[in-house]
Design an enzyme around this catalytic site. Structure first.
Site, mmCIF file in Angstrom:
data_model
loop_
_atom_site.group_PDB
_atom_site.id
_atom_site.type_symbol
_atom_site.label_atom_id
_atom_site.label_comp_id
_atom_site.label_asym_id
_atom_site.label_seq_id
_atom_site.Cartn_x
_atom_site.Cartn_y
_atom_site.Cartn_z
ATOM 1 N N GLY A 70 0.817 -1.194 0.000
ATOM 2 C CA GLY A 70 0.000 0.000 0.000
ATOM 3 C C GLY A 70 0.856 1.252 0.000
ATOM 4 O O GLY A 70 2.051 1.208 0.278
ATOM 5 N N THR A 74 8.409 5.796 -1.991
ATOM 6 C CA THR A 74 9.372 6.057 -0.924
ATOM 7 C C THR A 74 10.755 5.624 -1.402
ATOM 8 O O THR A 74 10.908 5.099 -2.506
ATOM 9 C CB THR A 74 8.983 5.357 0.385
ATOM 10 O OG1 THR A 74 9.780 5.908 1.458
ATOM 11 C CG2 THR A 74 9.212 3.857 0.319
ATOM 12 N N LEU A 142 5.663 3.363 6.317
ATOM 13 C CA LEU A 142 5.184 1.981 6.364
ATOM 14 C C LEU A 142 4.148 1.732 5.284
ATOM 15 O O LEU A 142 3.489 2.633 4.791
ATOM 16 C CB LEU A 142 4.657 1.619 7.750
ATOM 17 C CG LEU A 142 3.474 2.396 8.328
ATOM 18 C CD1 LEU A 142 2.157 1.746 7.912
ATOM 19 C CD2 LEU A 142 3.559 2.431 9.844
ATOM 20 N N GLY A 154 6.008 -3.941 5.452
ATOM 21 C CA GLY A 154 6.190 -3.514 6.839
ATOM 22 C C GLY A 154 6.621 -2.068 6.946
ATOM 23 O O GLY A 154 5.986 -1.186 6.375
ATOM 24 N N LEU A 155 7.732 -1.813 7.675
ATOM 25 C CA LEU A 155 8.157 -0.439 7.944
ATOM 26 C C LEU A 155 9.592 -0.201 7.500
ATOM 27 O O LEU A 155 10.379 -1.138 7.348
ATOM 28 C CB LEU A 155 7.996 -0.093 9.427
ATOM 29 C CG LEU A 155 8.836 -0.834 10.478
ATOM 30 C CD1 LEU A 155 10.255 -0.283 10.594
ATOM 31 C CD2 LEU A 155 8.156 -0.762 11.841
ATOM 32 N N CYS A 172 5.994 9.470 0.185
ATOM 33 C CA CYS A 172 4.670 8.932 0.523
ATOM 34 C C CYS A 172 3.545 9.771 -0.074
ATOM 35 O O CYS A 172 2.414 9.734 0.407
ATOM 36 C CB CYS A 172 4.513 8.803 2.035
ATOM 37 S SG CYS A 172 5.826 7.822 2.808
#
Length: 230
Positions: A70, A74, A142, A154-155, A172
């Site tokens: 999602g 980044t 994330l 994940g992050l 983002c």
């Protein structure tokens, strides 16, 4: 008793680890242990499933990978601690734990907030912009993908890295968003991924309700080769 396996993967190409996450998720069953993968990636931009091409402001020689997590675009680079969480949410629910996708996002954010607090730093999430921030600057991004009730991705926590490539994107999807990193707030000798990652892991598994007896991370386990089963 559920087991949680933690794997320390070092520095690995993004696409290789991404496809291993997909394979792991597609081939796991109700008895497969949940896993956390700790990794750093060589320089790469990743574009989420909702990503818009206009958020890449200045094309560079850094590769851009269209991925299935999602979120928007980044940047990943060495010195950024990435933590991928391969969690069977469906199984946790069947065991009576009320864990939703939103709860998993919150757990990721809070493990970073708590890690920052370990260093005396106040970080916080934003309800309208997932991630963790310090004084309006973003330190952690994330994004997740849920497939058949199981998570992957994940992050990405900025620890001690070159932040310059973020200037080539709207991080983002937010124009003008300033990025920061742990090194800006503590001694550089302490801002090291191998020192930060155990804190992230411990806070994450405590938030999700695992206990120390369930964690195989007293020694980090390497991921198996592509020719063998994960």
């Amino acid at each position: 008793m559920n087991q949680l396996i933690v794997r320390q993967l070092g520095v690995q190409p993004y696409e290789e680890i991404w496809h291993q996450m997909q394979d792991f998720t597609d081939n796991r069953n109700e008895n497969t242990a949940d896993e956390i993968w700790l990794v750093q990636h060589p320089s790469v931009f990743t574009q989420g499933s909702a990503g818009k091409p206009e958020h890449l402001l200045n094309p560079t020689n850094i590769p851009v990978v269209q991925t299935d997590r999602g979120g928007q675009i980044t940047y990943h680079g060495e010195g950024q601690q990435v933590m991928y969480v391969l969690i069977d949410i469906k199984r946790l629910k069947a065991q009576g734990k009320d864990v939703s996708v939103r709860d998993l996002v919150t757990a990721l954010e809070q493990c970073v907030v708590k890690t920052l607090a370990d260093y005396g730093i106040e970080g916080y999430p934003k309800p309208d912009a997932p991630g963790v921030y310090i004084n309006g600057k973003k330190i952690c991004s994330l994004g997740l993908r849920i497939r058949q009730g199981r998570s992957f991705h994940g992050l990405a926590f900025n620890v001690n890295m070159d932040l310059t490539p973020f200037r080539n994107i709207n991080p983002c999807g937010y124009a003008g968003l300033e990025m920061t990193q742990l090194k800006d707030y503590i001694a550089e000798s302490e801002a090291q991924c191998d020192l930060v990652s155990p804190k992230l892991v411990a806070h994450f598994y405590n938030i999700l309700g695992y206990n120390a007896q369930q964690i195989m991370c007293s020694q980090y386990l390497p991921v198996k080769s592509k020719s063998s089963e994960l």
